[in-house]
Design a protein around this motif. Structure first.
Motif, PDB file in Angstrom:
ATOM      1  N   THR A 161       0.850  -1.187   0.000  1.00 17.56           N
ATOM      2  CA  THR A 161       0.000   0.000   0.000  1.00 17.56           C
ATOM      3  C   THR A 161       0.890   1.242   0.000  1.00 17.56           C
ATOM      4  O   THR A 161       1.821   1.332   0.773  1.00 17.56           O
ATOM      5  CB  THR A 161      -0.859   0.037   1.275  1.00 17.56           C
ATOM      6  N   GLY A 162       0.581   2.164  -0.889  1.00 16.76           N
ATOM      7  CA  GLY A 162       1.347   3.400  -0.908  1.00 16.76           C
ATOM      8  C   GLY A 162       2.616   3.335  -1.742  1.00 16.76           C
ATOM      9  O   GLY A 162       3.389   4.275  -1.781  1.00 16.76           O
ATOM     10  N   ARG A 316       7.641   2.245  -0.334  1.00 15.88           N
ATOM     11  CA  ARG A 316       6.585   3.245  -0.450  1.00 15.88           C
ATOM     12  C   ARG A 316       7.119   4.404  -1.268  1.00 15.88           C
ATOM     13  O   ARG A 316       8.290   4.767  -1.177  1.00 15.88           O
ATOM     14  CB  ARG A 316       6.130   3.706   0.939  1.00 15.88           C
ATOM     15  N   SER A 321       7.526   7.982   4.300  1.00 23.42           N
ATOM     16  CA  SER A 321       6.521   7.128   4.909  1.00 23.42           C
ATOM     17  C   SER A 321       6.972   5.672   4.917  1.00 23.42           C
ATOM     18  O   SER A 321       7.306   5.118   3.881  1.00 23.42           O
ATOM     19  CB  SER A 321       5.180   7.285   4.185  1.00 23.42           C
ATOM     20  N   GLU A 466     -11.865  13.400   6.681  1.00 24.62           N
ATOM     21  CA  GLU A 466     -10.722  14.149   6.178  1.00 24.62           C
ATOM     22  C   GLU A 466     -10.691  15.545   6.796  1.00 24.62           C
ATOM     23  O   GLU A 466      -9.626  16.101   7.049  1.00 24.62           O
ATOM     24  CB  GLU A 466     -10.839  14.231   4.643  1.00 24.62           C
ATOM     25  N   HIS A 483      -9.713   4.254   0.446  1.00 28.95           N
ATOM     26  CA  HIS A 483      -9.486   5.603   0.936  1.00 28.95           C
ATOM     27  C   HIS A 483      -8.358   5.669   1.963  1.00 28.95           C
ATOM     28  O   HIS A 483      -8.291   4.862   2.867  1.00 28.95           O
ATOM     29  CB  HIS A 483     -10.774   6.144   1.549  1.00 28.95           C
ATOM     30  N   HIS A 484      -7.467   6.643   1.800  1.00 34.28           N
ATOM     31  CA  HIS A 484      -6.441   6.836   2.826  1.00 34.28           C
ATOM     32  C   HIS A 484      -6.681   8.158   3.537  1.00 34.28           C
ATOM     33  O   HIS A 484      -7.024   9.162   2.934  1.00 34.28           O
ATOM     34  CB  HIS A 484      -5.036   6.802   2.257  1.00 34.28           C
ATOM     35  N   GLU A 486      -5.227  11.117   5.859  1.00 38.15           N
ATOM     36  CA  GLU A 486      -3.920  11.730   6.096  1.00 38.15           C
ATOM     37  C   GLU A 486      -3.488  11.685   7.553  1.00 38.15           C
ATOM     38  O   GLU A 486      -2.317  11.575   7.864  1.00 38.15           O
ATOM     39  CB  GLU A 486      -3.956  13.188   5.616  1.00 38.15           C
ATOM     40  N   GLN A 517      -4.475  -5.058   3.952  1.00 35.11           N
ATOM     41  CA  GLN A 517      -5.146  -3.894   3.375  1.00 35.11           C
ATOM     42  C   GLN A 517      -5.523  -2.876   4.459  1.00 35.11           C
ATOM     43  O   GLN A 517      -5.256  -1.686   4.319  1.00 35.11           O
ATOM     44  CB  GLN A 517      -6.412  -4.370   2.666  1.00 35.11           C
ATOM     45  N   GLY A 520      -2.637  -1.070   5.946  1.00 33.46           N
ATOM     46  CA  GLY A 520      -2.119  -0.030   5.068  1.00 33.46           C
ATOM     47  C   GLY A 520      -2.791   1.321   5.258  1.00 33.46           C
ATOM     48  O   GLY A 520      -2.316   2.333   4.755  1.00 33.46           O
ATOM     49  N   ARG A 521      -3.908   1.346   5.996  1.00 38.24           N
ATOM     50  CA  ARG A 521      -4.595   2.620   6.252  1.00 38.24           C
ATOM     51  C   ARG A 521      -3.821   3.457   7.257  1.00 38.24           C
ATOM     52  O   ARG A 521      -4.113   4.639   7.420  1.00 38.24           O
ATOM     53  CB  ARG A 521      -6.015   2.390   6.813  1.00 38.24           C
ATOM     54  N   ARG A 524       0.488   7.404   6.653  1.00 38.85           N
ATOM     55  CA  ARG A 524       0.984   7.529   5.297  1.00 38.85           C
ATOM     56  C   ARG A 524       1.856   8.756   5.081  1.00 38.85           C
ATOM     57  O   ARG A 524       2.884   8.668   4.457  1.00 38.85           O
ATOM     58  CB  ARG A 524      -0.185   7.551   4.308  1.00 38.85           C
TER      59      ARG A 524
END
Length: 665
Positions: A161-162, A316, A321, A466, A483-484, A486, A517, A520-521, A524
């Motif tokens: 992820t990323g 990444r 990150s 967000e 969706h990630h 911030e 998965q 990975g949230r 980042r």
DNA sequence: AGCACGCCGACT
DNA sequence: GTCGGCGTGCTC
């Protein structure tokens, strides 16, 4: 005299001939309204011929050729033919299932008549907005795929992820559009299409981007299909059904999150969009890119064998990150009364103090998975399914998550009248309540299918998160994808063990992908992330691999197990399923089917019928019979012969179907 | 799959 | 006397 050979949406293997003097070969691929039995149906013209094998007096006349939409191309018809053979369904069933619903009837479209691709001006290549400097790995991936841009090849883009998988395929698409070709991008979820659509619009300003998924209005979906077919759409973005979008100048196929189970359709035409996409790429002679941080074992094995080109993105893309640190909490020693262990509570507290966000993942909707009587042991079971009714406290309901049946929560036990009924176990609603009690000042936002339905779109909820309107998110897999956030630095997995020892051999593969998965949230943008995983089995190889972010090591363990147990991808499977009011009837049908299996079955194993794992669903009993073979071709030949026999078994109370490459048991 | 036709049980 | 049960046969 001319005749049409028409594919019709019935489970009969043959085409149907009609008289039609006004037909020309250009009408092949057009829809046509024909009399069939005592009604009129829409079929697809597959051939226009000068004579028919049927006597002229038996033939009826076609009512009307529907020329409001361009005819389906020979390539499209060929793809439908392949699916018809492979998935053991008639050509008409495949074609009508692949058409957008609006085109399955004869009502003319009031859109302007399409121009064919030959005379349509090719849309100018839109500018591509470069955003990021690419890493060496990304450049290498782009180079190797671009190098075979005009030839078939499967590329497995394998990156955490990323790591910038999206950026890689955006660049590839820029190249495709520059050549005047079209790109098709498949994603697993409808919920992911708006975000991706926005990203595409930003990066390809002025490009014609068409979305295709099942939640769209019929008109919009048909319009998108027509734009794709005319060649004016440059990018088609959609869920599995988009794999059938007509694309005259297709130059690149992308399957994002290729391991995702939702690419397999579990009803009517049971196809795998990923597999159909590969077939389509081969036929078109173009590259296909399969993207994943946790590829399916099927794809992984192909890559190991050199049949797919493996392209790694091991870092990444942003230098600042790092991958999140995964820590386990042993719930046998760190017990918790409300599902939140001491270490997890402490970590959440730290995030609250630093104004960072936390995601608590629990893939179970509702308040509690079951209601139980403390005195007599009664549990809330669904009358129509072999499943438990889930407690939905807010709606004062017991709900079946399989058939949708709902009932009011009883005041007293229906068996013994005892008033002490206990919700057992934990769902997202209960977790939300526990967290609210523990962290009274935190703003908690629950996100699952229930809240998304009530509180507006997923998009709107993402925007609120967000904007910093929530401190703790509690959610199901709806939060795990795409969706990630911030400011999100902590992911807690509350009950990781569910499904660890499930009977389904695919369960651990899916579970690893899902946990990787959701991990990975965390963290980042320059803020390192942390994942806390509550488990009773901290030494389980799955978790050990997750701590190391070691997909490859765990994939090898699973592949070794699959080889020894002779499961896919080392064998190929099909399931014959039957459903009836009683399980004996379903099993009886399958036994009869087994006795009629082709006797010449070199290398094909027919197993005994057995009830499905979810034996009753919506009042019907379900059973299945698995067939295995070491060769795909052998399995196909076997199934084709067998299907003809199955059709002749008379069993009026039984509904049955074949599922090739099944993923649910 | 639909949807007919067709031949045996309980009802206005 | 009919309404309707679902068995079986067909769809160009």
């Amino acid at each position: 005299m001319k005749f049409l050979r028409v594919a019709i949406d019935v489970p009969l293997p043959q085409l149907f001939d009609y008289r039609c003097d006004e037909a020309a070969t250009e009408d092949i691929g057009c829809r046509v309204l024909v009399p069939f039995g005592r009604k009129k149906v829409v079929g697809v013209i597959v051939e226009v011929v000068a004579r028919s094998d049927h006597s002229a007096d038996k033939l009826r006349s076609a009512e009307r050729i529907l020329r409001d939409v361009l005819p389906l191309s020979a390539e499209w018809i060929e793809l439908a033919r392949f699916c018809s053979g492979y998935y053991q369904r008639s050509l008409g069933e495949v074609m009508l299932a692949a058409l957008p619903p609006r085109l399955r009837n004869a009502r003319p479209l009031r859109a302007t008549k399409q121009k064919s691709d030959d005379d349509a001006a090719r849309p100018a290549a839109p500018p591509f907005v470069e955003r990021h400097r690419l890493t060496a790995e990304q450049l290498r991936a782009i180079d190797s795929i671009s190098a075979s841009a005009q030839a078939f090849g499967v590329f497995l883009l394998f990156g955490v992820t990323g790591s910038g998988k999206t950026e890689v395929y955006l660049r590839l698409i820029a190249g495709v559009l520059a050549r005047g070709a079209q790109a098709l991008v498949l994603v697993p979820e409808i919920a992911l299409t708006p975000a991706l659509q926005t990203a595409f619009r930003e990066r390809f300003p002025g490009a014609t981007i068409v979305v295709q998924h099942s939640a769209m209005a019929e008109g919009a979906r048909a319009r998108g299909w027509i734009e794709a077919q005319s060649g004016s759409a440059q990018i088609v973005l959609g869920t599995r059904l988009a794999v059938f979008a007509p694309l005259p100048r297709l130059g690149l196929l992308v399957v994002d999150e290729e391991q995702d189970p939702s690419f397999k359709q579990q009803e009517s035409l049971r196809y795998s969009a990923r597999d159909v996409a590969i077939v389509r790429a081969r036929a078109a002679g173009i590259p296909i890119v399969l993207c994943s941080a946790t590829p399916s074992l099927e794809s992984w094995r192909h890559a190991q064998a050199g049949r797919y080109a493996l392209l790694r993105l091991s870092r990444r893309a942003r230098a600042d990150s790092a991958l999140p640190e995964v820590r386990m909490v042993d719930t046998r020693t760190d017990a918790s009364r409300d599902g939140i262990s001491g270490p997890l509570a402490q970590a959440i507290g730290e995030r609250l103090a630093r104004s960072e966000q936390t995601l608590i993942f629990l893939n179970r909707r509702g308040y509690a998975p079951v209601l139980s009587c403390a005195k007599c042991g009664w549990i809330s079971g669904c009358k129509r399914c072999s499943a438990r009714l889930v407690v939905h406290l807010k709606d004062r309901e017991l709900r079946c998550h399989h058939c949708g049946d709902a009932a009011r929560i009883p005041r007293a036990c229906p068996e013994c009248g005892n008033l002490d009924l206990q919700p057992v176990g934990r769902g997202t609603q209960r977790l939300e309540a526990s967290l609210a009690e523990r962290f009274p000042r935190a703003r908690i936002l629950r996100m699952d299918r229930d809240t998304v339905r009530h509180r507006g779109s997923l998009e709107a909820m993402f925007a609120r998160i967000e904007a910093g309107e929530a401190d703790i998110l509690v959610g199901t897999q709806i939060l795990a994808k795409g969706h990630h956030f911030e400011n999100l630095t902590l992911v807690g997995v509350v009950d990781a063990d569910a499904g660890l020892y499930a009977a389904d051999y695919r369960a651990p593969e899916r579970m690893f992908a899902q946990l990787e998965q959701v991990s990975g949230r965390a963290g980042r943008a320059g803020v390192p992330g942390e994942v806390i995983l509550q488990t009773r089995y901290p030494n389980h190889p799955l978790y050990q691999a997750l701590v190391r972010h070691d997909f490859e090591g765990y994939a090898q363990i699973l592949l070794d197990e699959r080889r020894q147990a002779e499961f896919p991808p080392y064998v190929f499977e099909a399931a014959l399923r039957a459903e009836a009011l009683g399980i004996d009837v379903a099993l009886g049908f399958l036994r009869a089917a087994a006795t009629r299996a082709p006797s010449e079955r070199d290398g094909v194993t027919v197993y005994d019928p057995s009830p499905m794992m979810l034996e009753r669903l919506a009042g019907r009993a379900r059973a299945q019979l698995i067939v295995q073979a070491h060769s795909r071709v052998r399995l196909q030949l076997f199934l084709r012969e067998w299907r003809a026999e199955l059709a002749s078994i008379r069993a009026p109370a039984v509904r049955w179907h074949l599922d090739v490459d099944p993923t649910e048991f």
